[in-house]
Structure formats: C-alpha cells, structure tokens
Motif scaffolding. Structure first.
Motif, PDB file in Angstrom:
ATOM      1  N   MET A  53     147.418  72.396 140.130  1.00 25.93           N
ATOM      2  CA  MET A  53     146.778  72.107 138.777  1.00 25.93           C
ATOM      3  C   MET A  53     146.021  73.226 138.081  1.00 25.93           C
ATOM      4  O   MET A  53     145.925  73.389 137.027  1.00 25.93           O
ATOM      5  N   ILE A  54     145.427  74.100 138.914  1.00 26.25           N
ATOM      6  CA  ILE A  54     144.632  75.215 138.593  1.00 26.25           C
ATOM      7  C   ILE A  54     145.451  76.111 138.031  1.00 26.25           C
ATOM      8  O   ILE A  54     145.132  76.678 136.815  1.00 26.25           O
ATOM      9  N   LYS A  55     146.561  76.465 138.604  1.00 25.84           N
ATOM     10  CA  LYS A  55     147.484  77.325 138.341  1.00 25.84           C
ATOM     11  C   LYS A  55     148.233  77.164 136.731  1.00 25.84           C
ATOM     12  O   LYS A  55     148.305  77.715 135.813  1.00 25.84           O
ATOM     13  N   ASP A  56     148.520  75.868 136.751  1.00 27.11           N
ATOM     14  CA  ASP A  56     149.033  75.115 135.323  1.00 27.11           C
ATOM     15  C   ASP A  56     148.027  75.298 134.271  1.00 27.11           C
ATOM     16  O   ASP A  56     148.288  75.767 133.224  1.00 27.11           O
ATOM     17  N   PHE A  57     146.684  75.144 134.739  1.00 29.19           N
ATOM     18  CA  PHE A  57     145.759  74.975 133.637  1.00 29.19           C
ATOM     19  C   PHE A  57     145.228  76.643 133.145  1.00 29.19           C
ATOM     20  O   PHE A  57     145.160  76.579 131.889  1.00 29.19           O
ATOM     21  N   VAL A  58     145.451  77.516 134.065  1.00 31.27           N
ATOM     22  CA  VAL A  58     145.194  78.942 133.702  1.00 31.27           C
ATOM     23  C   VAL A  58     146.228  79.420 132.614  1.00 31.27           C
ATOM     24  O   VAL A  58     146.032  79.990 131.740  1.00 31.27           O
ATOM     25  N   GLU A  59     147.608  79.114 133.017  1.00 33.88           N
ATOM     26  CA  GLU A  59     148.882  79.691 132.395  1.00 33.88           C
ATOM     27  C   GLU A  59     148.901  78.839 130.981  1.00 33.88           C
ATOM     28  O   GLU A  59     148.911  79.297 129.776  1.00 33.88           O
ATOM     29  N   ASP A  60     148.247  77.463 130.898  1.00 33.89           N
ATOM     30  CA  ASP A  60     148.146  76.812 129.550  1.00 33.89           C
ATOM     31  C   ASP A  60     147.082  77.381 128.643  1.00 33.89           C
ATOM     32  O   ASP A  60     147.288  77.355 127.405  1.00 33.89           O
ATOM     33  N   ARG A  61     145.999  77.633 129.335  1.00 35.40           N
ATOM     34  CA  ARG A  61     144.936  78.408 128.621  1.00 35.40           C
ATOM     35  C   ARG A  61     145.570  79.760 127.865  1.00 35.40           C
ATOM     36  O   ARG A  61     145.275  80.154 126.797  1.00 35.40           O
ATOM     37  N   LYS A  62     146.165  80.508 128.799  1.00 34.88           N
ATOM     38  CA  LYS A  62     146.743  81.641 128.225  1.00 34.88           C
ATOM     39  C   LYS A  62     147.875  81.438 126.938  1.00 34.88           C
ATOM     40  O   LYS A  62     147.666  82.332 126.064  1.00 34.88           O
ATOM     41  N   ARG A  63     148.625  80.183 127.105  1.00 34.06           N
ATOM     42  CA  ARG A  63     149.384  80.042 125.885  1.00 34.06           C
ATOM     43  C   ARG A  63     148.644  79.763 124.618  1.00 34.06           C
ATOM     44  O   ARG A  63     148.904  79.949 123.588  1.00 34.06           O
ATOM     45  N   GLN A  64     147.512  78.791 124.916  1.00 36.48           N
ATOM     46  CA  GLN A  64     146.688  78.387 123.835  1.00 36.48           C
ATOM     47  C   GLN A  64     146.150  79.750 123.309  1.00 36.48           C
ATOM     48  O   GLN A  64     145.891  79.823 121.947  1.00 36.48           O
ATOM     49  N   ASN A  65     145.644  80.667 123.984  1.00 35.20           N
ATOM     50  CA  ASN A  65     144.908  81.759 123.385  1.00 35.20           C
ATOM     51  C   ASN A  65     146.081  82.854 122.659  1.00 35.20           C
ATOM     52  O   ASN A  65     145.531  83.413 121.658  1.00 35.20           O
ATOM     53  N   SER A  66     147.267  82.785 123.217  1.00 35.45           N
ATOM     54  CA  SER A  66     148.166  83.576 122.377  1.00 35.45           C
ATOM     55  C   SER A  66     148.500  82.647 121.006  1.00 35.45           C
ATOM     56  O   SER A  66     148.677  83.439 120.009  1.00 35.45           O
ATOM     57  N   ASP A  67     148.429  81.536 121.059  1.00 39.38           N
ATOM     58  CA  ASP A  67     148.630  80.638 119.657  1.00 39.38           C
ATOM     59  C   ASP A  67     147.674  81.070 118.801  1.00 39.38           C
ATOM     60  O   ASP A  67     147.961  81.220 117.875  1.00 39.38           O
ATOM     61  N   THR A  68     146.548  80.921 119.226  1.00 44.84           N
ATOM     62  CA  THR A  68     145.378  81.202 118.500  1.00 44.84           C
ATOM     63  C   THR A  68     145.459  82.492 117.892  1.00 44.84           C
ATOM     64  O   THR A  68     145.380  82.991 116.526  1.00 44.84           O
ATOM     65  N   THR A  69     145.748  83.701 118.565  1.00 40.80           N
ATOM     66  CA  THR A  69     145.917  85.111 118.089  1.00 40.80           C
ATOM     67  C   THR A  69     146.873  84.973 117.145  1.00 40.80           C
ATOM     68  O   THR A  69     147.023  85.579 116.213  1.00 40.80           O
ATOM     69  N   GLU A  70     148.144  84.358 117.407  1.00 39.84           N
ATOM     70  CA  GLU A  70     149.187  84.310 116.448  1.00 39.84           C
ATOM     71  C   GLU A  70     148.949  83.711 115.209  1.00 39.84           C
ATOM     72  O   GLU A  70     149.303  84.202 113.971  1.00 39.84           O
ATOM     73  N   ASN A  71     148.435  82.454 115.273  1.00 39.45           N
ATOM     74  CA  ASN A  71     148.005  81.821 113.996  1.00 39.45           C
ATOM     75  C   ASN A  71     146.965  82.470 113.196  1.00 39.45           C
ATOM     76  O   ASN A  71     147.000  82.268 112.022  1.00 39.45           O
ATOM     77  N   ASN A  72     145.978  83.248 113.761  1.00 39.22           N
ATOM     78  CA  ASN A  72     145.036  83.922 112.960  1.00 39.22           C
ATOM     79  C   ASN A  72     145.503  85.434 112.538  1.00 39.22           C
ATOM     80  O   ASN A  72     144.775  85.767 111.938  1.00 39.22           O
ATOM     81  N   SER A  73     146.784  85.657 112.721  1.00 37.55           N
ATOM     82  CA  SER A  73     147.102  87.158 112.324  1.00 37.55           C
ATOM     83  C   SER A  73     147.074  87.056 110.846  1.00 37.55           C
ATOM     84  O   SER A  73     147.434  85.870 110.055  1.00 37.55           O
ATOM     85  N   GLN A  74     147.160  88.287 110.117  1.00 37.37           N
ATOM     86  CA  GLN A  74     146.803  88.181 108.661  1.00 37.37           C
ATOM     87  C   GLN A  74     148.153  88.580 108.217  1.00 37.37           C
ATOM     88  O   GLN A  74     148.984  89.538 108.714  1.00 37.37           O
ATOM     89  N   VAL A  75     148.718  88.021 106.955  1.00 32.39           N
ATOM     90  CA  VAL A  75     149.649  88.445 106.159  1.00 32.39           C
ATOM     91  C   VAL A  75     149.163  88.617 104.575  1.00 32.39           C
ATOM     92  O   VAL A  75     148.454  87.745 104.271  1.00 32.39           O
ATOM     93  N   LEU A  76     149.954  89.278 103.762  1.00 34.54           N
ATOM     94  CA  LEU A  76     149.665  89.335 102.184  1.00 34.54           C
ATOM     95  C   LEU A  76     150.548  88.282 101.715  1.00 34.54           C
ATOM     96  O   LEU A  76     151.754  88.314 101.597  1.00 34.54           O
ATOM     97  N   VAL A  77     150.007  87.291 101.084  1.00 34.13           N
ATOM     98  CA  VAL A  77     150.580  86.350 100.148  1.00 34.13           C
ATOM     99  C   VAL A  77     150.079  86.724  98.866  1.00 34.13           C
ATOM    100  O   VAL A  77     148.919  86.825  98.362  1.00 34.13           O
ATOM    101  N   PHE A  78     151.200  86.363  97.713  1.00 34.74           N
ATOM    102  CA  PHE A  78     150.884  86.452  96.369  1.00 34.74           C
ATOM    103  C   PHE A  78     149.963  85.374  95.663  1.00 34.74           C
ATOM    104  O   PHE A  78     150.150  84.049  95.979  1.00 34.74           O
ATOM    105  N   ASP A  79     148.738  85.787  95.061  1.00 30.38           N
ATOM    106  CA  ASP A  79     147.849  84.866  94.521  1.00 30.38           C
ATOM    107  C   ASP A  79     148.176  84.927  93.132  1.00 30.38           C
ATOM    108  O   ASP A  79     147.988  85.962  92.279  1.00 30.38           O
ATOM    109  N   HIS A  80     148.769  83.691  92.421  1.00 31.98           N
ATOM    110  CA  HIS A  80     149.080  83.576  91.075  1.00 31.98           C
ATOM    111  C   HIS A  80     147.856  83.600  90.067  1.00 31.98           C
ATOM    112  O   HIS A  80     147.842  83.993  88.954  1.00 31.98           O
TER     113      HIS A  80
END
Length: 266
Positions: A140-167
């Motif tokens: 369970m500890i191993k699964d928890f650590v791996e899942d936290r790594k996935r969550q941190n990776s998701d946060t980094t990915e979701n907060n990445s920046q991109v240029l979007v056109f503002d009308h």
C-alpha cells in the motif's frame, strides 16, 4: 469521350480562379481535412469501416452567439488525470485490491482457519496474520508513493503554459493547458509540446509546413511532415487577421485510429 490535356488544364485553372475569388470576397468556404493523395489508398479502408460513425460539429474562433457558447461549454475540460486514487478513496480501494490478490487472499483464508482451535495447530492464534499485514502495508505504501508521483506529474502537465488567441486584445495570451477549451486558436512554438489534439491552420514556415515528433504516442523519433490547407494559410497572413477568422469543424467522433483524421472545416 475523354477530355484533352489542354481542356483539363483549363478546367483546373478555372477552379483555382473560383477559389481565389471566394477567398478574397470573404464568402463562406468549405475545406476538406484529409491526407495527401499518396496516402488516400491507406485511408480508404478506414473510411469504409467508419462510414456510419457519428460526427460532431463545433465552432472555433470567437463565439458569435449564446448557442455557440453553449456548444463549446458542453465539452469536457482539457485537464488530464492519470492518478488512480484520491486521499479519501485510497485506503478503502487499495485495501480491497490488496485483499483480492490471489496470494494475499490465500494467506488471509489460512489466517481465518487458524483462529478455529479445533482445526488449528497454533492453538487458535493467527500466526500468518502478522507477515500478511506487513506485506499488505508495504504494498500500500508503494502504491501510494507511485500514485502521488502520477498526481504531481498531472499537476505539472495541467499547469504548463501555452499561447491562446484572445479576441478582446487581438493578441496571444499565456494560458494553462487545463484552461484551454474546444474552439480555441492556439500557437505552439518550436520544440514545445502540444497541449491537446489540434488542426493545423497555418505555420510560420513557407506554405504552412511544420514538422512534428510523435514519440510520446508511438515511440517514433523521426519528424513527420504536416501541411496546413492552402485556403486557411492564405486567410491568415498575420496574427491580427485571426480576429475575424472563425467557422466550424465537422469531424468524426473519438476513435482508436491514431494516424487518420477526416473532417471538414467551414
């Protein structure tokens, strides 16, 4: 009776002139999104299999009315989540997964039988329960650590920046990947990752050419050549012209085909 080469050339020239007039007059045009001629033979089998698949129609650019805004809001967000658990759901779900493993279930039943003195050689003491608990806790500890790594990776990915056109400002503004929505016009710079599935409408390279690396999808590191439609490339000579660039895309619904995409841009 077959047309002569000169008649065919004249017909092609007339079609090109008609398309040029449409582009310059601002009339609505319809553009088919498909692969080059040399790849049509490969796509034909895909088309025949998916002739009855449903399509979806969504606008892009600045929404013209409340109806278009409602259509765009109906799509799910661009946020990704690869984590299996939340803080509240981790313990019950993971504990159930650990117990249902064949080896753990076997030793759990033996521990239960050890609690029955009449059939136990341990005087009713579940001696196997302690090592089984240690194994389950470590897993369970191993699964928890791996899942936290996935969550941190998701946060980094979701907060990445991109240029979007503002009308509103007629310029590209920085935006988080998670906030990008269907219908946005996005600018992706060189050596940057794509924030979502996109249709190429223009490029800074001549004739709207760009090269894409798809190793995150199929493991291939060679650059793939992509070409925007000539019609959209001519309609967007600069960023300011994106203010009036809007329309809709009719395309197939999500499917497992990774190398094909068929639709129409209006």
């Amino acid at each position: 009776q077959q047309d002569s080469p000169n008649e065919k050339a004249t017909t092609s020239a007339n079609k090109l002139e008609e398309e040029e007039k449409k582009l310059t007059s601002g009339d609505e045009i319809e553009i088919e999104i498909s692969k080059p001629e040399k790849e049509r033979r490969t796509i034909s089998r895909f088309s025949s299999r998916h002739q009855q698949t449903p399509t979806r129609d969504f606008p892009f650019g600045k929404p013209a009315n409340i109806e278009e805004e409602t259509i765009l809001n109906a799509f799910i967000s661009n946020e990704i989540s690869t984590a299996k658990y939340t803080l509240l759901s981790f313990f019950p779900i993971n504990l159930f997964e650990q117990i249902t493993k064949l080896a753990n279930a076997y030793f759990l039943f033996l521990s239960i039988f050890q609690c029955i003195p009449s059939i136990s050689i341990t005087e009713g003491k579940p001696t196997l329960l302690l090592p089984l608990s240690v194994v389950i806790v470590v897993s369970m500890i191993k699964d928890f650590v791996e899942d936290r790594k996935r969550q941190n990776s998701d946060t980094t990915e979701n907060n990445s920046q991109v240029l979007v056109f503002d009308h509103t400002t007629a310029t590209f503004q920085s935006k988080r990947w998670r906030d990008v929505r269907v219908g946005d016009i996005v600018k992706t710079l060189r050596d940057k990752q794509f924030c979502s599935d996109m249709v190429l409408i223009s490029s800074s390279s001549p004739k709207g050419i760009c090269y894409v690396e798809t190793k995150n999808l199929d493991g291939e590191t060679n650059l793939k050549h992509k070409l925007s439609r000539a019609e959209t490339y001519k309609l967007i000579p600069n960023e300011a012209s994106l203010t009036n660039f809007k329309g809709s895309i009719v395309c197939e619904t999500p499917n497992p085909a990774l190398y094909t995409y068929e639709g129409a841009l209006k």
